[in-house]
Design a protein around this motif. Sequence first.
Motif, mmCIF file in Angstrom:
data_model
loop_
_atom_site.group_PDB
_atom_site.id
_atom_site.type_symbol
_atom_site.label_atom_id
_atom_site.label_comp_id
_atom_site.label_asym_id
_atom_site.label_seq_id
_atom_site.Cartn_x
_atom_site.Cartn_y
_atom_site.Cartn_z
ATOM 1 N N CYS A 98 18.609 -64.883 72.012
ATOM 2 C CA CYS A 98 18.547 -66.334 71.827
ATOM 3 C C CYS A 98 17.545 -66.694 70.731
ATOM 4 O O CYS A 98 17.865 -67.424 69.780
ATOM 5 N N GLY A 99 16.312 -66.180 70.833
ATOM 6 C CA GLY A 99 15.300 -66.479 69.822
ATOM 7 C C GLY A 99 15.638 -65.907 68.465
ATOM 8 O O GLY A 99 15.374 -66.543 67.427
ATOM 9 N N TYR A 100 16.217 -64.725 68.451
ATOM 10 C CA TYR A 100 16.609 -64.101 67.180
ATOM 11 C C TYR A 100 17.670 -64.926 66.467
ATOM 12 O O TYR A 100 17.578 -65.175 65.255
ATOM 13 N N ASN A 101 18.693 -65.354 67.210
ATOM 14 C CA ASN A 101 19.752 -66.156 66.592
ATOM 15 C C ASN A 101 19.211 -67.466 66.029
ATOM 16 O O ASN A 101 19.605 -67.894 64.937
ATOM 17 N N GLN A 102 18.315 -68.115 66.777
ATOM 18 C CA GLN A 102 17.726 -69.356 66.277
ATOM 19 C C GLN A 102 16.941 -69.112 64.993
ATOM 20 O O GLN A 102 17.025 -69.893 64.040
ATOM 21 N N THR A 103 16.190 -68.029 64.956
ATOM 22 C CA THR A 103 15.400 -67.712 63.761
ATOM 23 C C THR A 103 16.292 -67.432 62.563
ATOM 24 O O THR A 103 16.073 -67.970 61.466
ATOM 25 N N VAL A 104 17.300 -66.592 62.759
ATOM 26 C CA VAL A 104 18.195 -66.238 61.654
ATOM 27 C C VAL A 104 18.978 -67.461 61.169
ATOM 28 O O VAL A 104 19.194 -67.640 59.965
ATOM 29 N N ASN A 105 19.389 -68.315 62.100
ATOM 30 C CA ASN A 105 20.189 -69.480 61.726
ATOM 31 C C ASN A 105 19.408 -70.480 60.882
ATOM 32 O O ASN A 105 19.985 -71.146 60.012
ATOM 33 N N TYR A 106 18.111 -70.617 61.122
ATOM 34 C CA TYR A 106 17.340 -71.686 60.480
ATOM 35 C C TYR A 106 16.261 -71.184 59.531
ATOM 36 O O TYR A 106 15.502 -71.979 58.995
ATOM 37 N N VAL A 107 16.200 -69.865 59.304
ATOM 38 C CA VAL A 107 15.146 -69.352 58.432
ATOM 39 C C VAL A 107 15.342 -69.805 56.986
ATOM 40 O O VAL A 107 14.363 -70.012 56.250
ATOM 41 N N GLN A 108 16.598 -69.997 56.553
ATOM 42 C CA GLN A 108 16.818 -70.464 55.186
ATOM 43 C C GLN A 108 16.275 -71.875 54.979
ATOM 44 O O GLN A 108 15.822 -72.220 53.879
ATOM 45 N N VAL A 109 16.316 -72.685 56.034
ATOM 46 C CA VAL A 109 15.739 -74.023 55.935
ATOM 47 C C VAL A 109 14.224 -73.923 55.753
ATOM 48 O O VAL A 109 13.630 -74.663 54.974
ATOM 49 N N LEU A 110 13.588 -72.986 56.456
ATOM 50 C CA LEU A 110 12.149 -72.766 56.283
ATOM 51 C C LEU A 110 11.844 -72.292 54.875
ATOM 52 O O LEU A 110 10.889 -72.775 54.240
ATOM 53 N N TRP A 111 12.627 -71.350 54.385
ATOM 54 C CA TRP A 111 12.408 -70.864 53.019
ATOM 55 C C TRP A 111 12.569 -71.990 51.997
ATOM 56 O O TRP A 111 11.801 -72.079 51.030
ATOM 57 N N GLU A 112 13.554 -72.834 52.223
ATOM 58 C CA GLU A 112 13.765 -73.966 51.314
ATOM 59 C C GLU A 112 12.588 -74.929 51.372
ATOM 60 O O GLU A 112 12.227 -75.549 50.365
#
Length: 498
Positions: free
Chosen positions: A296-310
């Motif tokens: 669950c936590g991994y999927n959330q991180t992978v799904n939204y990490v590009q938003v953090l990078w942006e």
Amino acid sequence: MDTVRRLQAGWGYPTGLLCVYGFFSTVKPLEPFLIPYLTGPDKNLTTEQVLSCHHRGLVANEIFPVWTYSYLVILLPVFLLTDYLRYKPVIVFQCANLFVTTAMLLWAEGVAAMQAMQFFYGMTTASEVAYFSYIYSMVDLKHYRKATSYCRSIQLLGFTVGSVLGQVLVSLSLMSYTNILVMTLVLTSIAMVTSFFLPMPQRSMFFHHWHGKEEEPATSPADMLPNGSEEKETGDHKSLGGGEESAQVGRGRVQVPSREGARGCIQVICQLWRECLQCYSWPVLCWSVWWALATCGYNQTVNYVQVLWEHVEPSQNFTVYNGGVEALSSLFGAVSAYAIGFAQVNWAVWGEMALGSCSALGAATLFLMTFAGSIWVCYASYIVFKSLYMLLITIAMFQIAAELSMERYALIFGANTFGALVLQTILTAVVVDSRGLGLDIITQFITYGSYFSFIAAVFFLRGLYTLVRGHTQTCANKTPAGGETVCPNADACPGHKL
């Protein structure tokens, strides 16, 4: 003609075709650059809409949650439909949805269209259950290990090739995002054509099971299993196909198609529930709880990490290396997962401690990504985080598989994935969705870091308890007369007289 028929009857033909399908369906050069694409000039979604608290993060908070919700709603019906239709039609359906998803990314405009795109992608990921279920229905038991290894490896290879290809095309300005999507459509078309040539299975685990007639086996059961090992059986049933009526390959039974036809969905669901209760012994339950929580936590991180990078470094001001980072993280994760197979560790004793310690390290990388303010630190932390997850999930899969037969392993895999998805839906609704808290991306990642800290604390404490209990039991061995305590490590054990 006879040569072709013999080829199709073997295990290599369906495995090879499935590997070709798996490769071309996972080569997605644009996936690491999805946020830059949506916020760039190609789509009518601005950076302010993605990141601004005033606009509540439109892409992250309005579009992406649709995937989670649709995945949850579709997963169980697709699971049953996959078994009823005998896998191949669902594989074709998965590829068709992937084609529609890519086409909508290419030609559709607006928030509503992107939400519809995420719905189709939810159906794509929910249909992935057919990919591995198919091969188990087509090959003999003795080829399960090789077939699974090939299919998993080729998927990882496809994802890595897609990430590297996307990075090269973007960094060298060889293709625009639009042209990359056109190329992806071509690759997906190759996968779809391949899926039509897959042989149609004649049986499945629930709806199309087999009757067995006892006969003297021509070979011993051990000879039919990988590496000559005996298959571990748990519970009263030998497979998920129907208790005493079902038959397994290599069990000394002649397999004949069932004459009673497809059973009702309600009966199948009841059988699923009974099997789950039977499979979840305490060791399996412990590893499965970590599996669901961490996934669950991994999927959330992978799904939204590009938003953090942006957020940390806008793509308009910086040459993004998202594709290279995804490729490296997959490569390092694969290497660590492979290397763990050679580690001589008693995971039954040290496994929970390892889960707690590595989860704590994963939480630290999430906090580092959140507060460092450097894109390079974010990249490096993400590589460590993803590698740790791949390492731990490999250990969890191995430990669960050691307790179950292959058919039951597939059931537990699906149940754990469903549990992770339920948790992810709750987390998305509360943290991400604008109808919930609608948190900004920094606060979201603080939440994810805290979430993994909780997982680390639970399993670290559980690991300590396991070690202390095991140590106490070892030191509590007494002589048959019940007099003196016998401890094999009396000199080094300060508590051996307890």
